[in-house]
Design an enzyme around this catalytic site. Structure first.
Site, PDB file in Angstrom:
ATOM      1  N   PHE A   1      -3.366 -16.159  -2.702  1.00  0.00           N
ATOM      2  CA  PHE A   1      -4.562 -16.140  -1.846  1.00  0.00           C
ATOM      3  C   PHE A   1      -5.836 -15.836  -2.621  1.00  0.00           C
ATOM      4  O   PHE A   1      -6.941 -15.998  -2.098  1.00  0.00           O
ATOM      5  CB  PHE A   1      -4.380 -15.168  -0.667  1.00  0.00           C
ATOM      6  CG  PHE A   1      -4.613 -13.706  -0.960  1.00  0.00           C
ATOM      7  CD1 PHE A   1      -5.890 -13.183  -1.028  1.00  0.00           C
ATOM      8  CD2 PHE A   1      -3.539 -12.848  -1.114  1.00  0.00           C
ATOM      9  CE1 PHE A   1      -6.106 -11.836  -1.271  1.00  0.00           C
ATOM     10  CE2 PHE A   1      -3.736 -11.499  -1.351  1.00  0.00           C
ATOM     11  CZ  PHE A   1      -5.026 -10.989  -1.437  1.00  0.00           C
TER      12      PHE A   1
ATOM     13  N   LYS B   1     -12.824   0.143   8.788  1.00  0.00           N
ATOM     14  CA  LYS B   1     -11.904  -0.724   8.042  1.00  0.00           C
ATOM     15  C   LYS B   1     -12.057  -2.179   8.469  1.00  0.00           C
ATOM     16  O   LYS B   1     -12.127  -3.095   7.642  1.00  0.00           O
ATOM     17  CB  LYS B   1     -10.464  -0.244   8.284  1.00  0.00           C
ATOM     18  CG  LYS B   1      -9.380  -1.214   7.867  1.00  0.00           C
ATOM     19  CD  LYS B   1      -9.312  -1.377   6.374  1.00  0.00           C
ATOM     20  CE  LYS B   1      -8.126  -2.254   5.976  1.00  0.00           C
ATOM     21  NZ  LYS B   1      -8.143  -2.565   4.551  1.00  0.00           N
TER      22      LYS B   1
ATOM     23  N   CYS C   1      -5.948  -8.748   4.447  1.00  0.00           N
ATOM     24  CA  CYS C   1      -7.095  -8.008   5.000  1.00  0.00           C
ATOM     25  C   CYS C   1      -8.177  -8.931   5.550  1.00  0.00           C
ATOM     26  O   CYS C   1      -8.398  -8.992   6.745  1.00  0.00           O
ATOM     27  CB  CYS C   1      -7.699  -7.091   3.933  1.00  0.00           C
ATOM     28  SG  CYS C   1      -6.691  -5.644   3.592  1.00  0.00           S
TER      29      CYS C   1
ATOM     30  N   ASN D   1     -13.981  -5.674   6.116  1.00  0.00           N
ATOM     31  CA  ASN D   1     -13.388  -6.979   5.814  1.00  0.00           C
ATOM     32  C   ASN D   1     -14.011  -8.113   6.617  1.00  0.00           C
ATOM     33  O   ASN D   1     -14.085  -9.245   6.141  1.00  0.00           O
ATOM     34  CB  ASN D   1     -11.876  -6.913   6.017  1.00  0.00           C
ATOM     35  CG  ASN D   1     -11.217  -6.099   4.921  1.00  0.00           C
ATOM     36  OD1 ASN D   1     -11.535  -6.245   3.751  1.00  0.00           O
ATOM     37  ND2 ASN D   1     -10.312  -5.210   5.299  1.00  0.00           N
TER      38      ASN D   1
ATOM     39  N   ILE E   1       0.829  -1.204   0.000  1.00  0.00           N
ATOM     40  CA  ILE E   1       0.000   0.000   0.000  1.00  0.00           C
ATOM     41  C   ILE E   1       0.864   1.255   0.000  1.00  0.00           C
ATOM     42  O   ILE E   1       0.592   2.214  -0.728  1.00  0.00           O
ATOM     43  CB  ILE E   1      -0.951   0.026   1.219  1.00  0.00           C
ATOM     44  CG1 ILE E   1      -1.834  -1.233   1.235  1.00  0.00           C
ATOM     45  CG2 ILE E   1      -1.822   1.292   1.207  1.00  0.00           C
ATOM     46  CD1 ILE E   1      -2.703  -1.411   0.009  1.00  0.00           C
TER      47      ILE E   1
ATOM     48  N   THR F   1      -5.122   5.349  16.944  1.00  0.00           N
ATOM     49  CA  THR F   1      -4.777   6.735  16.597  1.00  0.00           C
ATOM     50  C   THR F   1      -4.676   7.595  17.856  1.00  0.00           C
ATOM     51  O   THR F   1      -3.746   8.400  17.999  1.00  0.00           O
ATOM     52  CB  THR F   1      -5.816   7.319  15.620  1.00  0.00           C
ATOM     53  OG1 THR F   1      -5.980   6.412  14.523  1.00  0.00           O
ATOM     54  CG2 THR F   1      -5.371   8.672  15.081  1.00  0.00           C
TER      55      THR F   1
ATOM     56  N   ASP G   1      11.709   2.858   4.246  1.00  0.00           N
ATOM     57  CA  ASP G   1      11.537   1.424   4.475  1.00  0.00           C
ATOM     58  C   ASP G   1      12.771   0.907   5.209  1.00  0.00           C
ATOM     59  O   ASP G   1      13.886   1.360   4.952  1.00  0.00           O
ATOM     60  CB  ASP G   1      11.343   0.676   3.155  1.00  0.00           C
ATOM     61  CG  ASP G   1      10.670  -0.682   3.357  1.00  0.00           C
ATOM     62  OD1 ASP G   1       9.456  -0.782   3.111  1.00  0.00           O
ATOM     63  OD2 ASP G   1      11.374  -1.625   3.772  1.00  0.00           O
TER      64      ASP G   1
ATOM     65  N   ARG H   1     -17.089  -9.245   4.728  1.00  0.00           N
ATOM     66  CA  ARG H   1     -16.739 -10.147   3.627  1.00  0.00           C
ATOM     67  C   ARG H   1     -16.416 -11.544   4.149  1.00  0.00           C
ATOM     68  O   ARG H   1     -16.814 -12.556   3.561  1.00  0.00           O
ATOM     69  CB  ARG H   1     -15.527  -9.593   2.861  1.00  0.00           C
ATOM     70  CG  ARG H   1     -15.764  -8.283   2.167  1.00  0.00           C
ATOM     71  CD  ARG H   1     -16.266  -8.441   0.760  1.00  0.00           C
ATOM     72  NE  ARG H   1     -15.328  -9.138  -0.088  1.00  0.00           N
ATOM     73  CZ  ARG H   1     -15.674  -9.822  -1.180  1.00  0.00           C
ATOM     74  NH1 ARG H   1     -16.933  -9.917  -1.526  1.00  0.00           N
ATOM     75  NH2 ARG H   1     -14.767 -10.428  -1.912  1.00  0.00           N
TER      76      ARG H   1
END
Length: 404
Positions: free
Chosen positions: A319, A204, A258, A208, A14, A126, A33, A211
């Site tokens: 996956f 968020k 996810c 998921n 992402i 957060t 990174d 689903r």
């Protein structure tokens, strides 16, 4: 490169596409990174992950001087935290990477800076990071803009969806929400929906989990239909003729970074309240185990009937169809489980979207289908749908390849 406007903490699946998108809009991005090879690759204008159109976006951004990678952050105006949130213990979310990334930018923060977490996080993360920042930099309290904005993209179509999908943006206060919305509005064409940080974090996870629950229903049906001697694919197709029914397709489990992961963020925090969500995880995990057992049974059945050991093709490791991503892959788990029970049979492991694997020796899908006695479809890759299988093959189709 000029002083960056944006620091991107994390250049993975992402972080890198988001950095490239922002840089494409003539905004200087400093990507961070911890892997020096990743940094080196990006600074050469190349990519370390496979994602359509990403290679061109990164090449252009680096060539234009708008994207540079490093192993440590620089001072900027906006800091995006896009690092992994793995598990510790028994499926408990680990926010230590988010914490480490936050600590890395702490000395660089100044008044009116925007700090955004995009990493999938437990509710309250957060606010925790806000507490961490202000405990270390008390002079900035109330003077930063802090928000949460989760990604909601589909691997294989990330560059398009980053721009066109709606986003949910939640600040720790109204001013932070507005500031974050103004930032994303520069790059995103989808609608930006304002809320608070806790709701955005839960949104968020809920997307998921929803689903996962729907897939669990389809997978549970496949288990029932196997016992009832009913073709589950035909059953679902017929049931979906009802105007208010939309059952998903079963598979060999649920994978990815996810859907197979996010429900645990809710279950870990609210175990008594998340009964259906927790059960869906159990069903989808069990489906993978069940598939591996089915392969074992087919192997023994072949040996009894033919008087020899079969050769077996394991078709697919990713996956989901048509990608190279093996994260949390049920197909990979099944392949490992089957090989653990190997007893001198010949195996052909197939994944057309990758060239090599550290553990599995890969075979082309045509060769595997030609040579194997038992063909096990775990992922409905487009290549598999073109195969013309001989009638003497024993086929285990766990993903509906033969029903398209």
């Amino acid at each position: 490169m000029n002083k960056p406007e944006v620091v991107m903490m994390g250049l993975g699946y992402i972080g890198l596409p988001t950095a490239a998108l922002i840089a494409q809009n003539n905004t200087h991005v400093h990507g961070v990174d911890i892997n020096p090879k990743v940094v080196e690759t990006i600074n050469a204008g190349k990519i370390h992950i496979i994602e359509p159109e990403l290679d061109l976006a990164v090449a252009n951004a680096v060539k234009g001087g708008f994207l540079k990678a490093a192993i440590s952050p620089k001072e900027a105006n906006t800091y995006l935290i896009v690092v992994p949130t793995p598990f510790k213990g028994k499926n408990e979310p680990d926010i230590s990477f988010v914490e480490a990334a936050t600590k890395a930018v702490l000395p660089l923060l100044k008044e009116n800076d925007l700090y955004i977490i995009e990493s999938t996080s437990p509710v309250g993360t957060t606010e925790k990071m806000m507490g961490l920042i202000y405990s270390q930099r008390p002079e900035l309290e109330g003077k930063l803009f802090i928000a949460y904005c989760p990604e909601r993209v589909l691997p294989g179509n990330v560059m398009y969806e980053l721009v066109h999908n709606d986003r949910v943006i939640g600040g720790v206060n109204q001013a932070s929400t507005e500031k974050a919305v103004a930032f994303y509005k520069r790059f995103i064409k989808g609608e930006l929906h304002k809320t608070n940080a806790r709701t955005a974090e839960m949104c968020k996870l809920v997307e998921n989990s929803s689903r996962d629950v729907q897939i669990a229903f389809a997978n549970e049906l496949s288990l029932i239909c196997d016992k009832a001697d009913i073709n589950v694919w035909e059953l679902i197709a017929l049931a979906n003729k009802h105007p208010r029914v939309n059952i998903l397709q079963p598979g060999c489990g649920v994978g990815g970074h996810c859907i197979a992961v996010d429900p645990y963020f809710i279950v870990a925090e609210y175990p008594m309240e998340s009964q259906i969500i927790g059960k869906a995880r159990e069903i989808n995990n069990y489906k993978s185990f069940w598939c591996a057992e089915k392969v074992q049974t087919a192997k023994l059945q072949f040996e009894l009937q033919q008087g020899r050991k079969p050769s077996i093709a394991i078709m697919g490791l990713a996956f989901k169809p048509n990608i190279d991503d093996l994260r949390e892959s049920p197909a990979k788990y099944i392949a490992q489980k089957v090989l653990q029970n190997a007893n001198n049979e010949e195996y052909f492991i197939v994944e057309p979207n990758i060239h090599e694997h550290k553990v599995f020796k890969l075979t082309s899908y045509q060769d595997a289908a030609e040579k194997a006695d038992i063909i096990v479809f775990l992922v409905a890759h487009k290549e598999f749908k073109t195969l013309k299988l001989k009638k003497d093959k024993m086929v285990l189709d766990f993903c509906g390849v033969l029903n398209d």
